[in-house]
Design a protein around this motif. Sequence first.
Motif, mmCIF file in Angstrom:
data_model
loop_
_atom_site.group_PDB
_atom_site.id
_atom_site.type_symbol
_atom_site.label_atom_id
_atom_site.label_comp_id
_atom_site.label_asym_id
_atom_site.label_seq_id
_atom_site.Cartn_x
_atom_site.Cartn_y
_atom_site.Cartn_z
ATOM 1 N N ALA A 32 21.531 47.424 12.984
ATOM 2 C CA ALA A 32 20.098 47.532 12.731
ATOM 3 C C ALA A 32 19.733 47.115 11.315
ATOM 4 C CB ALA A 32 19.636 48.962 12.992
ATOM 5 N N THR A 33 20.603 47.426 10.356
ATOM 6 C CA THR A 33 20.322 47.150 8.949
ATOM 7 C C THR A 33 20.551 45.696 8.585
ATOM 8 O OG1 THR A 33 20.950 49.418 8.362
ATOM 9 C CG2 THR A 33 20.941 47.779 6.584
ATOM 10 N N ASN A 34 21.611 45.098 9.102
ATOM 11 C CA ASN A 34 22.000 43.761 8.677
ATOM 12 C C ASN A 34 21.475 42.647 9.578
ATOM 13 O OD1 ASN A 34 24.166 44.066 6.325
ATOM 14 N ND2 ASN A 34 24.454 45.750 7.766
ATOM 15 N N PHE A 35 21.208 42.971 10.830
ATOM 16 C CA PHE A 35 20.674 41.966 11.756
ATOM 17 C C PHE A 35 19.515 42.591 12.543
ATOM 18 C CE2 PHE A 35 25.165 41.043 11.071
ATOM 19 C CZ PHE A 35 25.116 39.718 10.646
ATOM 20 N N PRO A 36 18.443 42.969 11.831
ATOM 21 C CA PRO A 36 17.362 43.710 12.490
ATOM 22 C C PRO A 36 16.697 42.949 13.634
ATOM 23 C CG PRO A 36 16.704 42.983 10.286
ATOM 24 C CD PRO A 36 18.179 42.760 10.397
ATOM 25 N N ALA A 84 34.444 44.366 7.991
ATOM 26 C CA ALA A 84 34.825 43.420 9.049
ATOM 27 C C ALA A 84 34.665 44.017 10.443
ATOM 28 C CB ALA A 84 36.258 42.935 8.837
ATOM 29 N N PHE A 85 35.032 45.278 10.620
ATOM 30 C CA PHE A 85 34.911 45.883 11.943
ATOM 31 C C PHE A 85 33.445 45.974 12.358
ATOM 32 C CE2 PHE A 85 34.616 49.382 14.992
ATOM 33 C CZ PHE A 85 35.621 49.061 15.886
ATOM 34 N N CYS A 125 28.812 43.600 15.605
ATOM 35 C CA CYS A 125 27.528 42.905 15.779
ATOM 36 C C CYS A 125 27.715 41.599 16.548
ATOM 37 C CB CYS A 125 26.892 42.621 14.425
ATOM 38 S SG CYS A 125 26.508 44.090 13.449
ATOM 39 N N ILE A 126 28.746 40.850 16.188
ATOM 40 C CA ILE A 126 29.045 39.588 16.881
ATOM 41 C C ILE A 126 29.325 39.867 18.357
ATOM 42 C CG2 ILE A 126 30.681 37.671 17.036
ATOM 43 C CD1 ILE A 126 31.102 38.005 13.972
ATOM 44 N N THR A 127 30.111 40.902 18.615
ATOM 45 C CA THR A 127 30.496 41.226 19.988
ATOM 46 C C THR A 127 29.292 41.654 20.812
ATOM 47 O OG1 THR A 127 32.661 41.944 19.176
ATOM 48 C CG2 THR A 127 32.051 42.615 21.404
ATOM 49 N N PHE A 128 28.419 42.457 20.233
ATOM 50 C CA PHE A 128 27.239 42.927 20.963
ATOM 51 C C PHE A 128 26.357 41.737 21.367
ATOM 52 C CE2 PHE A 128 24.884 47.234 21.077
ATOM 53 C CZ PHE A 128 24.334 46.945 22.320
ATOM 54 N N LYS A 129 26.126 40.844 20.411
ATOM 55 C CA LYS A 129 25.292 39.682 20.714
ATOM 56 C C LYS A 129 25.985 38.764 21.721
ATOM 57 C CE LYS A 129 21.592 37.147 20.085
ATOM 58 N NZ LYS A 129 20.275 37.591 20.577
ATOM 59 N N TYR A 153 29.208 33.948 16.035
ATOM 60 C CA TYR A 153 28.424 34.476 14.915
ATOM 61 C C TYR A 153 27.056 33.803 14.846
ATOM 62 C CZ TYR A 153 26.944 35.588 10.147
ATOM 63 O OH TYR A 153 26.222 36.019 9.059
ATOM 64 N N SER A 154 26.993 32.546 15.256
ATOM 65 C CA SER A 154 25.730 31.804 15.194
ATOM 66 C C SER A 154 24.680 32.368 16.140
ATOM 67 C CB SER A 154 25.978 30.331 15.519
ATOM 68 O OG SER A 154 26.433 30.174 16.863
ATOM 69 N N LEU A 155 25.068 33.230 17.057
ATOM 70 C CA LEU A 155 24.094 33.845 17.964
ATOM 71 C C LEU A 155 23.251 34.897 17.251
ATOM 72 C CD1 LEU A 155 26.442 34.463 21.048
ATOM 73 C CD2 LEU A 155 24.735 32.640 20.818
ATOM 74 N N LEU A 156 23.765 35.443 16.156
ATOM 75 C CA LEU A 156 23.063 36.501 15.437
ATOM 76 C C LEU A 156 21.920 35.940 14.608
ATOM 77 C CD1 LEU A 156 26.124 38.571 14.196
ATOM 78 C CD2 LEU A 156 24.366 39.396 15.788
#
Length: 272
Positions: A141-145, A212-213, A218-222, A267-270
């Motif tokens: 939520a904080t880094n990729f709102p 990193a975790f 975040c990458i995995t969720f997206k 990562y580009s999906l974020l």
Amino acid sequence: MDDRGGSFVAVRRISQGLERGNTCHSTSAEVVAGSTAWLGRGLSCVCAQSRESDARPSFDLTPSQEECLQRLQNRIDIAYDSSIPEHQEALRALWNAAFPEEELRGLISERWKEMGWQGKDPSTDFRGGGFISLENLLFFATNFPKSFKDLLWKLEGDRSLWEYPFAVAGVNITFMLIQMLDLEAVSFNSTVKPRTMVGAVFLKFLSENESAFDLLYCITFKLMDHQWLAMRASYMDFNTVMKATRRQLERELLLEDITRLEDLPSYSLLTR
């Protein structure tokens, strides 16, 4: 669905074509209770699969890697405890990220269900992922709102009538990553070594970035949501989507030209 009759919450989409800038009041959903095996701890039967191809040579850890891994393991070992002020504040921060227009009085609210928790008290859903699963959601939520809100309110793509619950899916992703990276199996002694190539690659990233975790989460969720849309999935397909997400993530982590998590194709999906 299995014979254990584990509970689930499926979110039925009512409003369609929502604008990205809308607040949560613009999303209408109804929560439907039932039983299946894919939610919470029930997902362990999906994530904890070992394969012959996972057998790899072991790798020695540098002192720095061992120290970073120990700190991460310590985080994983912390259970969510609603009596601890730090945990209460973290839960309030998550509420503020999801419902910025409404003050949370106490820690229990029916509106938690709109976020994808199984009931009005999220603490019962943290048992499968521990406090780190709440930290992961907060990091997202904080880094990729923007991505956080897009997934929370299902603002992108041609969505299913019956969608996955955002919050509990997030707990399952934390649990899946812990298993995929073999983090629960680590014991610290003079011969500590990662047991898979994926684990060894992740430790390299962890020694260079202590978040990193959380970033991989975040990458995995997206990526999971991307797979969900590509497969035109509905809630009964959640296990299949999670398996596909794990396979894709493992492939990306083992690409030769990946020097940091930001180099992963997914990562580009974020979006921030």
